[in-house]
Design an enzyme around this catalytic site. Structure first.
Site, PDB file in Angstrom:
ATOM      1  N   GLY A  65       0.839  -1.206   0.000  1.00 42.10           N
ATOM      2  CA  GLY A  65       0.000   0.000   0.000  1.00 42.10           C
ATOM      3  C   GLY A  65       0.866   1.245   0.000  1.00 42.10           C
ATOM      4  O   GLY A  65       2.057   1.179  -0.265  1.00 42.10           O
ATOM      5  N   ASN A  66       0.255   2.383   0.279  1.00 37.20           N
ATOM      6  CA  ASN A  66       1.014   3.629   0.385  1.00 37.20           C
ATOM      7  C   ASN A  66       0.374   4.532   1.435  1.00 37.20           C
ATOM      8  O   ASN A  66      -0.611   4.156   2.058  1.00 37.20           O
ATOM      9  CB  ASN A  66       1.126   4.310  -0.987  1.00 37.20           C
ATOM     10  CG  ASN A  66      -0.229   4.634  -1.564  1.00 37.20           C
ATOM     11  OD1 ASN A  66      -0.996   5.393  -0.986  1.00 37.20           O
ATOM     12  ND2 ASN A  66      -0.555   4.022  -2.698  1.00 37.20           N
ATOM     13  N   ARG A  67       0.951   5.699   1.625  1.00 40.13           N
ATOM     14  CA  ARG A  67       0.546   6.540   2.763  1.00 40.13           C
ATOM     15  C   ARG A  67      -0.647   7.445   2.488  1.00 40.13           C
ATOM     16  O   ARG A  67      -0.982   8.293   3.302  1.00 40.13           O
ATOM     17  CB  ARG A  67       1.720   7.415   3.197  1.00 40.13           C
ATOM     18  CG  ARG A  67       2.874   6.644   3.752  1.00 40.13           C
ATOM     19  CD  ARG A  67       3.966   7.596   4.216  1.00 40.13           C
ATOM     20  NE  ARG A  67       5.177   6.879   4.524  1.00 40.13           N
ATOM     21  CZ  ARG A  67       5.376   6.207   5.649  1.00 40.13           C
ATOM     22  NH1 ARG A  67       4.427   6.184   6.577  1.00 40.13           N
ATOM     23  NH2 ARG A  67       6.511   5.568   5.850  1.00 40.13           N
ATOM     24  N   SER A  68      -1.267   7.323   1.341  1.00 39.80           N
ATOM     25  CA  SER A  68      -2.388   8.214   1.032  1.00 39.80           C
ATOM     26  C   SER A  68      -3.553   7.966   1.997  1.00 39.80           C
ATOM     27  O   SER A  68      -3.878   6.820   2.305  1.00 39.80           O
ATOM     28  CB  SER A  68      -2.845   7.973  -0.408  1.00 39.80           C
ATOM     29  OG  SER A  68      -4.017   8.694  -0.648  1.00 39.80           O
TER      30      SER A  68
END
Ligand code: CTP
Length: 467
Positions: free
Chosen positions: A236-239
């Site tokens: 995933g990512n930090r958004s």
């Protein structure tokens, strides 16, 4: 926010204006305007008696900040208003200052928002007294004025001689507003701006936008994607989805029908929008393509704002059962499809090789991308062209106050055939509204061009498009 772009001797400055209960309080809206004309962002504090001479609503509308009136009231976000102003202001100017206020201030009695803000600040303070001539001449007032000037280091802008509210003449008329502005400029000198970040300034009253997206269908993607490694783990990512949700909210407020395609988010999702979950790139792609085409080759939406942080790579073969701990693990990743580029191609009737194989969608949707970069925005303009976008919002997510999980964002807007437009640090909602100003204008231009084309097209060309 006013003053964030303009030139002038107070460009980028936040000025606190304290207004106390003298009849000259009626001049305060004019003083707000004059400070703004110099580029300042102005926040007003009123004492209770000042609020009987001048309407707080007028000052709020002019300053675009809620007017501080109650020393015990908190801001909507829980902060203490007069402390926020004290900490962020580049100067506080008290104009008009009554005899009572001078006495309270000389003795540090913080019973109103003006005294409280001035007591709490380390910024320069400018005081412009206004009262009856005898009151100003009284030894008590004189002593208070000298205490403020000589003891506290405040700038006093002496009142002028002239006719007074009592009908008499004397020294007590509020100084000329131009002189007060000059005194503020001089008091600040060349100190650095104390709080350039709007997040640490008093909240802004958003200018209500017109319902210029009424009848439009706006699709917004928000959040990050989750690419499965196995049934329990993902890349995933930090958004957080905050920027996308701010755009959805702003579009709805302007009358649009909103569809929000949400990846992984950690902010509340709006009830007014149709929310479609698209957690992986594959699911987000399916949701987008399902929404993109309406009946008979018509576009399913008017604009797409692709604020989601879509993964660029995903595990080639996600495991069907949970991976267990063992030695080392090597994941093989494959590139994900570029969703925005694909929407761009479908809209223009192009296949994956760029060949025109079907009719473009009618009317062609406006496409907006986001490019999160670290360090430089040099690659952002290239993405605008490569993906066939109408607008691209570039931001440096490594910069303080920008990027993931913050309430603010500093972005640069890219449009074809135009110079990049750097915007100041703004709340995400303000970025959303400025962006939608542009989307609304592009949609209006698109419709006008289509109207003209329809009027000049041979009737045979007006058949329903077929696939
Ligand atoms: N985007 C997309 N599909 C992807 C990757 C990105 O639709 N697989 C969209 C994003 O939602 C964003 C825009 O493309 O609106 C730009 O995303 P960005 O990650 O900055 O660009 P990339 O094309 O992925 O380029 P790079 O990662 O190399 O910077």
């Amino acid at each position: 926010m006013r003053g964030d772009a303009g030139a002038g001797r107070l460009a980028g400055r936040l000025i606190g204006l304290g207004v106390t209960g003298s009849i000259a309080a009626y001049k305060s809206p004019d003083l707000v305007r004059r400070l703004q004309a110099e580029g300042a962002d102005v926040q007003v504090c009123l004492t209770p008696s000042a609020a009987r001479f001048v309407a707080p609503l007028a000052l709020e509308a002019l300053s675009r900040h809620p007017v501080e009136q109650d020393v015990l009231a908190l801001l909507p976000d829980g902060r203490i208003g007069h402390i926020v102003l004290a900490d962020a202001a580049d100067a506080i100017v008290v104009a008009p200052a009554t005899a009572h206020w001078l006495g309270a201030m000389a003795n540090g009695l913080a019973g109103d928002t003006v005294t409280a803000a001035v007591l709490a600040t380390s910024a320069p303070v400018v005081v412009a007294p206004a009262m009856d001539g005898e009151m100003y001449a009284h030894p008590a007032t004189r002593a208070n004025v000298s205490r403020l000037r000589d003891g506290f280091g405040y700038t006093i802008v002496e009142p002028e001689a002239g006719s007074l509210a009592s009908g008499q003449s004397g020294v007590g008329r509020l100084a000329d507003l131009g002189m007060i502005v000059d005194a503020v400029v001089a008091a600040i000198g060349n100190r650095p701006i104390r709080a350039p970040d709007p997040g640490s300034r008093p909240p802004v009253v958003e200018t209500p936008r017109p319902a210029d997206l009424e009848g439009r269908h706006i699709v917004v993607t928000a959040g990050g994607t989750a690419e499965p490694i196995d049934p329990v783990r993902y890349i995933g990512n930090r958004s957080t989805g905050r920027m996308g949700v701010a755009i959805a909210e702003a579009a709805f407020a302007r009358g649009a029908r909103v569809t929000l395609i949400a990846g992984l988010t950690s902010v509340p999702l709006p009830a007014y929008a149709r929310v479609i979950r698209g957690e992986s790139t594959a699911q987000m792609r399916a949701a987008l393509l399902a929404t993109l085409s309406g009946p008979s080759g018509m576009a399913g939406f008017d604009a797409l704002v692709m604020a989601a942080a879509v993964a660029d790579f995903r595990p080639t073969r996600p495991a069907e059962s949970k991976l267990t701990r063992g030695g080392s693990l090597t994941l093989e990743l494959e590139p994900t499809p570029d969703l925005l580029a694909e929407v761009g191609r479908v809209s223009r009737g192009l296949d994956s090789e760029g060949a025109a194989t079907r009719r473009p969608l009618e009317p062609r949707p406006v496409l907006v991308g986001f490019a999160a970069e670290t360090g430089s925005l040099a690659r952002a303009a290239g993405k605008l062209h490569a993906k066939g976008l109408d607008l691209l919002v570039g931001n440096d997510v490594a910069e303080a106050g920008s990027g993931f999980g913050t309430d603010t964002n500093r972005v640069t807007l890219f449009a074809p055939d135009a110079e990049p437009e750097p915007w100041p640090l703004l709340s995400k909602r303000a970025v959303a509204d400025r962006l939608l100003d542009r989307v609304a204008a592009l949609l209006d231009e698109r419709d006008a061009a289509r109207q003209t084309a329809l009027m000049t097209t041979e009737p045979a060309d007006l058949r329903e498009p077929t696939r």
